[in-house]
Design an enzyme around this catalytic site. Sequence first.
Site, short mmCIF file in Angstrom:
data_model
loop_
_atom_site.label_atom_id
_atom_site.label_comp_id
_atom_site.label_asym_id
_atom_site.label_seq_id
_atom_site.Cartn_x
_atom_site.Cartn_y
_atom_site.Cartn_z
CE LYS A 35 3.31 -26.92 -1.34
NZ LYS A 35 4.23 -26.33 -0.68
CE1 TYR A 254 -9.86 -21.49 30.31
CE2 TYR A 254 -10.41 -21.81 28.11
CZ TYR A 254 -10.28 -22.43 29.34
OH TYR A 254 -10.25 -23.71 29.58
C1 LIG Z 1 7.52 -25.19 -5.40
C2 LIG Z 1 6.22 -24.72 -5.26
N1 LIG Z 1 5.55 -24.39 -6.33
C3 LIG Z 1 4.36 -23.82 -6.34
C4 LIG Z 1 3.82 -23.86 -4.81
C5 LIG Z 1 2.11 -23.19 -4.85
O1 LIG Z 1 2.21 -22.05 -4.04
P1 LIG Z 1 0.65 -21.14 -4.21
O2 LIG Z 1 -0.16 -22.03 -3.42
O3 LIG Z 1 1.19 -19.98 -3.48
O4 LIG Z 1 0.32 -20.82 -5.54
C6 LIG Z 1 4.23 -23.97 -3.73
C7 LIG Z 1 3.68 -24.12 -2.60
O5 LIG Z 1 4.16 -23.62 -1.39
C8 LIG Z 1 5.65 -24.61 -3.94
O6 LIG Z 1 6.12 -24.91 -2.85
#
Ligand SMILES: Cc1ncc(COP(=O)(O)O)c(C=O)c1O
Length: 357
Positions: A35, A254
């Site tokens: 994602k 800045y």
């Molecule tokens: C439901 C779920 N599973 C797995 C993951 C993967 O997490 P990570 O990147 O900490 O392995 C996420 C990430 O936020 C998640 O929301």
Amino acid sequence: MSRNTIARIDLSALSHNLARVRKMAPDSQVVCVVKADGYGHGLSRVSAALTDADIMAVATVDEGRGCRDGGWNGRLLLLEGPANTPEFEEMVSMGAEMVVHHETQLQLLRQRRHQIMQALWLKIDTGMHRLGFPPDQAAAVHAELEQLRGSAPTVLMSHFACADEPQNPMTRQQIQKFDASVAGINGPVSLANSAAVLNFPDSQRDFIRPGILLYGVSPCRQQPAGELGLRPVMTLQCDLIAINQCNRGESIGYGAAYRCPEDMRVGVAAIGYGDGYPRHARNGTPVLLDGRRTSVIGHVSMDMITIDLRGHEQARVGDQLTLWGPGLPVEEVAAWCDAIPYQLICGVTGRVKSVVC
Ligand SMILES: Cc1ncc(COP(=O)(O)O)c(C=O)c1O
């Protein structure tokens, strides 16, 4: 010539990391979490490169479409499930599996039961209090999903709040809560994110769901990615575009936030918060110049940062600087910025050229 601010994406490191993760959880299938644009690495290229994934997981319908457009024809999981009927229809048309975490989704599924062909993932809230059914509803909702679904079994899942802290009792409590809530229910189980893969091997079960580990980044301070045999996938680089000779007592940038403690050369590099370099990087945040460390001085501005060039007498305008990547873990940079490495890799903006190497 265009600005030479680049995120180099090493796809061979990505497949290497997936192979490493498989070794960490040899009895589990791997749901690769891609994602947020493949954690900032480019969704279609990442999903296309992870050919060895068992399942690809995304948060949104658009991301699911991105995986399909990138050529991923395998199992696809929508981690938040559908928010409304059009999203449901779109998920069905992509052949995606969906997480069911709320009563409103159950209502939607009841109305469209004939369209459910793929596995459903029942999310149980074991303490995160974000998404999921209360544990005491698990059995009833599972029974209903088993009725609604097509041929694939319903996967039972939960998500951990503190798995990056091995000493924190919460993960153990969440595992116990989950196991109690699904006692007597038959079905595959998915609990572990990256941190749990490392710290709670008994949570690995049928499907692990790693994200950050795939990108060669460790979720745990105590376990550096290099020691886990992982390779960083992203290297963020930019050029020195000016070098100034400054006098003792003069201020830089800045807010005049840095005052030169002596006469010194100060480099100006072409990256800033407009590119996703963290605005909160403190004086002393490390960067690599010619393979050696130096540091950010003064405030990060929108397009530029300023660099301490003491001890780098050879440095010239046009030299390349590494902000993170091999030799400078993004985890370390994040610690200097009151950030987590996830934020830094996901935060690189579209202004940065992203190239596969
Ligand atoms: C439901 C779920 N599973 C797995 C993951 C993967 O997490 P990570 O990147 O900490 O392995 C996420 C990430 O936020 C998640 O929301």
